[in-house]
Write a protein that holds these residues in place. Structure first.
Motif, PDB file in Angstrom:
ATOM      1  N   GLU A 180       0.824  -1.212   0.000  1.00  0.00           N
ATOM      2  CA  GLU A 180       0.000   0.000   0.000  1.00  0.00           C
ATOM      3  C   GLU A 180       0.859   1.265   0.000  1.00  0.00           C
ATOM      4  N   ALA A 181       2.063   1.176   0.554  1.00  0.00           N
ATOM      5  CA  ALA A 181       2.948   2.342   0.524  1.00  0.00           C
ATOM      6  C   ALA A 181       3.345   2.715  -0.899  1.00  0.00           C
ATOM      7  N   LEU A 182       3.365   1.750  -1.804  1.00  0.00           N
ATOM      8  CA  LEU A 182       3.750   2.025  -3.188  1.00  0.00           C
ATOM      9  C   LEU A 182       2.755   2.935  -3.891  1.00  0.00           C
ATOM     10  N   TYR A 183       1.475   2.861  -3.515  1.00  0.00           N
ATOM     11  CA  TYR A 183       0.478   3.706  -4.177  1.00  0.00           C
ATOM     12  C   TYR A 183      -0.210   4.666  -3.209  1.00  0.00           C
ATOM     13  N   ALA A 184       0.402   4.884  -2.046  1.00  0.00           N
ATOM     14  CA  ALA A 184      -0.152   5.845  -1.094  1.00  0.00           C
ATOM     15  C   ALA A 184      -0.112   7.258  -1.673  1.00  0.00           C
ATOM     16  N   ARG A 185      -0.982   8.099  -1.173  1.00  0.00           N
ATOM     17  CA  ARG A 185      -1.031   9.482  -1.655  1.00  0.00           C
ATOM     18  C   ARG A 185       0.287  10.189  -1.404  1.00  0.00           C
ATOM     19  N   GLU A 186       1.000   9.847  -0.308  1.00  0.00           N
ATOM     20  CA  GLU A 186       2.252  10.529   0.054  1.00  0.00           C
ATOM     21  C   GLU A 186       3.488   9.745  -0.361  1.00  0.00           C
ATOM     22  N   THR A 187       3.340   8.769  -1.251  1.00  0.00           N
ATOM     23  CA  THR A 187       4.494   7.944  -1.607  1.00  0.00           C
ATOM     24  C   THR A 187       5.619   8.794  -2.193  1.00  0.00           C
ATOM     25  N   ASN A 188       6.834   8.302  -2.093  1.00  0.00           N
ATOM     26  CA  ASN A 188       8.004   9.036  -2.559  1.00  0.00           C
ATOM     27  C   ASN A 188       9.092   8.035  -2.937  1.00  0.00           C
ATOM     28  N   PRO A 189      10.157   8.478  -3.615  1.00  0.00           N
ATOM     29  CA  PRO A 189      11.171   7.519  -4.093  1.00  0.00           C
ATOM     30  C   PRO A 189      11.842   6.721  -2.985  1.00  0.00           C
ATOM     31  N   LEU A 325     -17.379   2.087   3.548  1.00  0.00           N
ATOM     32  CA  LEU A 325     -17.759   3.286   2.807  1.00  0.00           C
ATOM     33  C   LEU A 325     -17.956   4.491   3.714  1.00  0.00           C
ATOM     34  N   ALA A 326     -18.125   4.247   4.996  1.00  0.00           N
ATOM     35  CA  ALA A 326     -18.273   5.348   5.952  1.00  0.00           C
ATOM     36  C   ALA A 326     -16.886   5.850   6.344  1.00  0.00           C
ATOM     37  N   ASN A 327     -16.633   7.141   6.180  1.00  0.00           N
ATOM     38  CA  ASN A 327     -15.322   7.735   6.489  1.00  0.00           C
ATOM     39  C   ASN A 327     -14.189   6.937   5.850  1.00  0.00           C
ATOM     40  N   PRO A 328     -14.226   6.748   4.536  1.00  0.00           N
ATOM     41  CA  PRO A 328     -13.221   5.903   3.876  1.00  0.00           C
ATOM     42  C   PRO A 328     -11.839   6.544   3.868  1.00  0.00           C
ATOM     43  N   TYR A 329     -10.805   5.668   3.823  1.00  0.00           N
ATOM     44  CA  TYR A 329      -9.443   6.140   3.615  1.00  0.00           C
ATOM     45  C   TYR A 329      -9.319   6.648   2.172  1.00  0.00           C
ATOM     46  N   TRP A 330      -8.292   7.487   1.932  1.00  0.00           N
ATOM     47  CA  TRP A 330      -7.968   7.818   0.546  1.00  0.00           C
ATOM     48  C   TRP A 330      -7.605   6.527  -0.180  1.00  0.00           C
ATOM     49  N   ASN A 331      -7.956   6.429  -1.462  1.00  0.00           N
ATOM     50  CA  ASN A 331      -7.650   5.238  -2.252  1.00  0.00           C
ATOM     51  C   ASN A 331      -7.475   5.645  -3.706  1.00  0.00           C
ATOM     52  N   PRO A 332      -6.540   5.013  -4.433  1.00  0.00           N
ATOM     53  CA  PRO A 332      -6.317   5.421  -5.832  1.00  0.00           C
ATOM     54  C   PRO A 332      -7.515   5.154  -6.741  1.00  0.00           C
ATOM     55  N   ARG A 333      -8.330   4.166  -6.412  1.00  0.00           N
ATOM     56  CA  ARG A 333      -9.565   3.905  -7.167  1.00  0.00           C
ATOM     57  C   ARG A 333     -10.754   4.234  -6.276  1.00  0.00           C
ATOM     58  N   PRO A 334     -11.740   4.962  -6.770  1.00  0.00           N
ATOM     59  CA  PRO A 334     -12.915   5.278  -5.961  1.00  0.00           C
ATOM     60  C   PRO A 334     -13.572   4.008  -5.411  1.00  0.00           C
ATOM     61  N   LEU A 335     -14.141   4.121  -4.224  1.00  0.00           N
ATOM     62  CA  LEU A 335     -14.796   2.968  -3.615  1.00  0.00           C
ATOM     63  C   LEU A 335     -16.207   2.825  -4.181  1.00  0.00           C
ATOM     64  N   GLU A 336     -16.487   1.662  -4.716  1.00  0.00           N
ATOM     65  CA  GLU A 336     -17.775   1.383  -5.347  1.00  0.00           C
ATOM     66  C   GLU A 336     -18.440   0.225  -4.609  1.00  0.00           C
ATOM     67  N   ARG A 337     -19.708   0.430  -4.212  1.00  0.00           N
ATOM     68  CA  ARG A 337     -20.389  -0.550  -3.364  1.00  0.00           C
ATOM     69  C   ARG A 337     -20.405  -1.952  -3.988  1.00  0.00           C
ATOM     70  N   ASP A 338     -20.810  -2.062  -5.240  1.00  0.00           N
ATOM     71  CA  ASP A 338     -20.915  -3.382  -5.853  1.00  0.00           C
ATOM     72  C   ASP A 338     -19.561  -4.070  -5.958  1.00  0.00           C
ATOM     73  N   ALA A 339     -18.528  -3.296  -6.328  1.00  0.00           N
ATOM     74  CA  ALA A 339     -17.192  -3.881  -6.461  1.00  0.00           C
ATOM     75  C   ALA A 339     -16.631  -4.293  -5.104  1.00  0.00           C
ATOM     76  N   LEU A 340     -16.890  -3.487  -4.062  1.00  0.00           N
ATOM     77  CA  LEU A 340     -16.444  -3.844  -2.723  1.00  0.00           C
ATOM     78  C   LEU A 340     -17.160  -5.088  -2.220  1.00  0.00           C
TER      79      LEU A 340
END
Length: 355
Positions: A180-189, A325-340
């Motif tokens: 998850e660190a690889l695609y985190a919002r704050e990831t860095n080299p 879905l309540a108070n979700p973490y940031w995620n690179p793909r939007p959270l979708e009910r059916d997919a979750l």
């Protein structure tokens, strides 16, 4: 103008001692902190290891609390903090896995006592300023420098007796931090480099440990990888995988490492379309289909195959989705009910991940 090399990296101060037989340095590390009265923590199952630490410290061990449990219930934290005050401890020494480390952090939050952690699993939480506590059936996390351990003593000797199945799930739990660190919002080299090194080290070591739990070189590689994974976890935010695991673990009282092991391949598959560069990097260390490779690694280390096997009821899937879905973490793909719902259903049934 932003470029691909613009980033922010925050290094968290901690003293790390790594090797074999390093627990013997605990008295000197207490002296470095100016501490003279240690409260020693463990789970009930690891009380004998806590007793050995107490014997090493002699009169400097002023209390033993062998009551750490999964998910750090608030009532246990309050009880342990009260004991720390009663025995006038000036340092907390935690020996064990994530449950014991979490309890030490909870005490530090309430008392400002310094912490020395001696990990015996691959949890990685000893390297983070993150604390998750459970109350009223929900797990809530917070990030504060008050809970970052001052000293971490990694002793490969303590991991030699870790059962192979627990080694596997604990190690994949650690891998989840790096993935998850690889695609985190704050990831860095810096974190990307550490994460890939950590994932590769653990992915090589865990199958060897599953076949030969006493293989010292593999144990050292796994503990090294877990340390790096802990740095990743403490340096950037997490995403869908950790949100789901906190939700499932806190709501249904599922074992922490096993839950992470089951969810990781599915969470990575969910995010795969949004993170092609990360998937390409993971392919270099895991193989052509990283999500399937992680699923297969779980089978290779003989981890539980499904959430149902862990005791999660099938009628809890809808509730888990609602909470995610309540108070979700940031995620690179939007959270979708059916997919979750499909994701959790596959994990509940033990099916392979689907990208």
């Amino acid at each position: 103008m932003m470029t691909s090399r613009d980033f922010v990296y925050t290094g968290h101060p901690a003293r790390v001692i790594f090797g074999s037989g390093t627990t013997a340095r605990l008295p000197q590390e207490m002296q470095r902190l100016g501490a003279q009265r240690a409260l020693i923590l463990s789970t009930p199952q690891q009380e004998s290891q806590a007793q050995a630490v107490a014997e090493l410290l002699g009169p400097a061990a002023v209390g033993l609390f062998p009551g750490a449990v999964m998910h750090t219930p608030v009532e246990v934290s309050e009880h342990a903090a009260a004991m720390a005050r009663r025995v006038m401890a000036d340092v907390v020494v935690a020996i064990g896995g994530g449950s014991t480390t979490g309890l030490g952090k909870a005490i530090a939050l309430r008392t400002d006592l310094p912490q020395i952690v001696i990990p015996t699993t691959y949890a990685g939480s000893e390297m983070t300023p993150i604390l998750g506590e459970t109350s009223d059936g929900q797990k809530r996390t917070q990030t504060t420098a008050k809970v970052l351990p001052e000293v971490v003593i990694y002793d490969v000797d303590h991991t030699l007796g870790l059962p192979s199945e627990l080694s596997g799930t604990s190690g994949i739990n650690a891998i989840a931090h790096a993935v998850e660190a690889l695609y985190a919002r704050e990831t860095n080299p810096i974190i990307t480099a550490l994460a890939l090194e950590a994932i590769g080290s653990l992915a090589r070591a865990l199958p060897v440990i599953a076949q030969d739990p006493g293989q010292r070189e593999a144990r050292a590689d796994a503990l090294y990888g877990a340390w790096l994974c802990g740095i990743c976890l403490g340096s950037v935010g997490m995403a869908l995988h950790h949100k789901l695991c906190h939700t499932l673990g806190g709501t249904f009282d599922l074992p922490h490492a096993e839950c992470h092991t089951l969810i990781l391949p599915h969470a990575l598959a969910y995010n795969a379309p949004a993170i092609p560069e990360v998937m390409a990097r993971l392919t270099t260390v895991l193989g052509q289909d990283p999500a399937r490779a992680l699923f297969d690694l779980g089978r290779e280390v003989r981890a539980p195959a499904s959430l149902a096997q862990l005791g999660m009821p099938a009628d809890g899937i809808g509730r888990a989705v609602d909470l995610a879905l309540a108070n979700p973490y940031w995620n690179p793909r939007p959270l979708e009910r059916d997919a979750l719902t499909a994701l959790i259903t596959r994990a509940h049934q033990g099916q392979p991940p689907v990208v």
